[in-house]
Design an enzyme around this catalytic site. Structure first.
Site, PDB file in Angstrom:
ATOM      1  N   ASP A  24      44.848  24.114  36.572  1.00  0.00           N
ATOM      2  CA  ASP A  24      43.889  23.504  35.656  1.00  0.00           C
ATOM      3  C   ASP A  24      42.565  24.264  35.609  1.00  0.00           C
ATOM      4  O   ASP A  24      41.504  23.669  35.444  1.00  0.00           O
ATOM      5  CB  ASP A  24      43.645  22.038  36.066  1.00  0.00           C
ATOM      6  CG  ASP A  24      42.908  21.251  34.997  1.00  0.00           C
ATOM      7  OD1 ASP A  24      42.987  21.644  33.826  1.00  0.00           O
ATOM      8  OD2 ASP A  24      42.246  20.264  35.344  1.00  0.00           O
ATOM      9  N   CYS A  78      50.615   3.972  23.101  1.00  0.00           N
ATOM     10  CA  CYS A  78      49.448   4.707  23.597  1.00  0.00           C
ATOM     11  C   CYS A  78      48.383   4.817  22.521  1.00  0.00           C
ATOM     12  O   CYS A  78      47.182   4.730  22.808  1.00  0.00           O
ATOM     13  CB  CYS A  78      49.857   6.081  24.118  1.00  0.00           C
ATOM     14  SG  CYS A  78      50.646   7.160  22.894  1.00  0.00           S
ATOM     15  N   CYS A 122      39.921   7.807  31.992  1.00  0.00           N
ATOM     16  CA  CYS A 122      40.515   6.625  31.368  1.00  0.00           C
ATOM     17  C   CYS A 122      42.029   6.723  31.462  1.00  0.00           C
ATOM     18  O   CYS A 122      42.601   7.768  31.139  1.00  0.00           O
ATOM     19  CB  CYS A 122      40.074   6.523  29.912  1.00  0.00           C
ATOM     20  SG  CYS A 122      40.780   5.121  29.024  1.00  0.00           S
ATOM     21  N   CYS A 130      59.631  10.218  22.974  1.00  0.00           N
ATOM     22  CA  CYS A 130      58.710   9.156  22.573  1.00  0.00           C
ATOM     23  C   CYS A 130      59.305   8.267  21.472  1.00  0.00           C
ATOM     24  O   CYS A 130      58.994   7.075  21.390  1.00  0.00           O
ATOM     25  CB  CYS A 130      57.388   9.745  22.072  1.00  0.00           C
ATOM     26  SG  CYS A 130      56.332  10.393  23.383  1.00  0.00           S
TER      27      CYS A 130
END
Length: 320
Positions: free
Chosen positions: A135, A195, A245, A189
């Site tokens: 990352d 979401c 979040c 999905c």
């Protein structure tokens, strides 16, 4: 010759929960670079990267790992499950921190393991070249993880695994070693849009596309502006989130059935499950640095966390 099976076995023995390999050939189109570049450029043109100007630097290089490590022939993608099965404590005066930040900083946790895997590869094949990322590098990790078969990019733009859900942290080793690749992940999905509906700010502008300017994770972690520069409707929608979040992840069916992590490094540290807002707003810079020196929370910096805690307090007072 070092085999892909040996590398995968070593990766799992080091604690990685998933591992996959991308085979890079001379034609970048065979490993998805043009598609990644097109999506990235469209996203940038919309201004969805907000103040994250580093995303604009040489998009073609970001989309094609072969431009980062000349002669790159393979990418070893790994993932670790960080969801320990704990639940955040909700109540008056408490803030909310994203799950990945409850434990130790994942950068160090994963990089130390990747370095061990890298050392094994270099020991077995001394003339190969490698580059390790967790990352931090100019690569599109989620797209690469999908290409390596670890999962697929969900409508919330996070990687989803049928085994581990979205509770995955990603890392990579770029190498000039030629290895056979795995089949890319398949999008499962379907017609689900939970979401998208769960996002408090409407940051998921369309399936698979997130506008960082409205994203609570961006606003509470990456954004460096003061409270006055955040529109009132967004500040109100932040609620009691003070770092990141999980709302779009909490509702994903694949996350609801995923097994908890076994990694002790990701167990909640004191104060992360139920951070008291009044205590946080009293933190000096020195106390902030001491408390969060090994935590992902240091990314928000002292000023950012104080701003976020103040917003959460204000939202609570308005709701009462």
């Amino acid at each position: 010759m070092l085999s892909a099976e040996r590398i995968k076995h070593e990766a799992r023995s080091l604690g990685f929960d998933a591992v996959g390999i991308i085979s890079l050939r001379q034609d970048p189109s065979e490993h998805g670079a043009p598609q990644r570049l097109r999506r990235l450029q469209e996203w940038l043109q919309r201004g969805y990267h907000a103040s994250m100007s580093w995303m604009e630097r040489d998009p073609a290089r970001r989309a094609d790992p072969g431009r980062i490590l000349p002669g790159c022939r393979s990418i070893i993608c790994v993932a670790m499950n960080y969801n320990t099965g704990h639940r955040p404590t909700e109540g008056p005066g408490l803030g909310r921190i994203a799950r990945y930040a409850w434990g130790k900083d994942y950068h160090g946790v994963m990089e130390s393991r990747l370095r061990q895997l890298e050392a094994m590869i270099l020991e077995q094949v001394p003339d190969t070249r490698t580059r390790v990322y967790v990352d931090t590098g100019p690569i599109m990790e989620k797209s690469l993880a999908q290409q390596a078969g670890i999962g697929w990019i969900g409508k919330h733009s996070n990687l989803v695994s049928s085994d581990h859900g979205s509770w995955l942290l990603l890392g990579e080793i770029l190498t000039t070693l030629e290895l056979p690749g795995d089949e890319p992940g398949t999008d499962l999905c379907g017609s689900c849009s939970l979401c998208i509906k769960a996002c408090p700010t409407g940051a998921i502008s369309e399936p698979y596309v997130v506008d960082a300017r409205r994203c609570i994770s961006y606003l509470t972690i990456e954004y460096r502006g003061d409270r006055e520069s955040i529109p009132d409707d967004l500040a109100s929608a932040i609620g009691n989130h003070i770092f990141g979040c999980d709302d779009c992840l909490d509702v994903c069916p694949f996350n609801l059935r995923a097994d908890p992590s076994v990694h002790a490094e990701f167990l909640p540290q004191p104060g992360t499950l139920a951070p008291r807002l009044d205590e946080l707003t009293d933190f000096t810079e020195a106390r902030f640095a001491e408390t969060f020196h090994s935590s992902p929370l240091k990314r928000a910096k002292h000023a950012g966390l104080m701003r976020n805690a103040a917003i959460a307090q204000d939202n609570e007072s308005r709701a009462s």
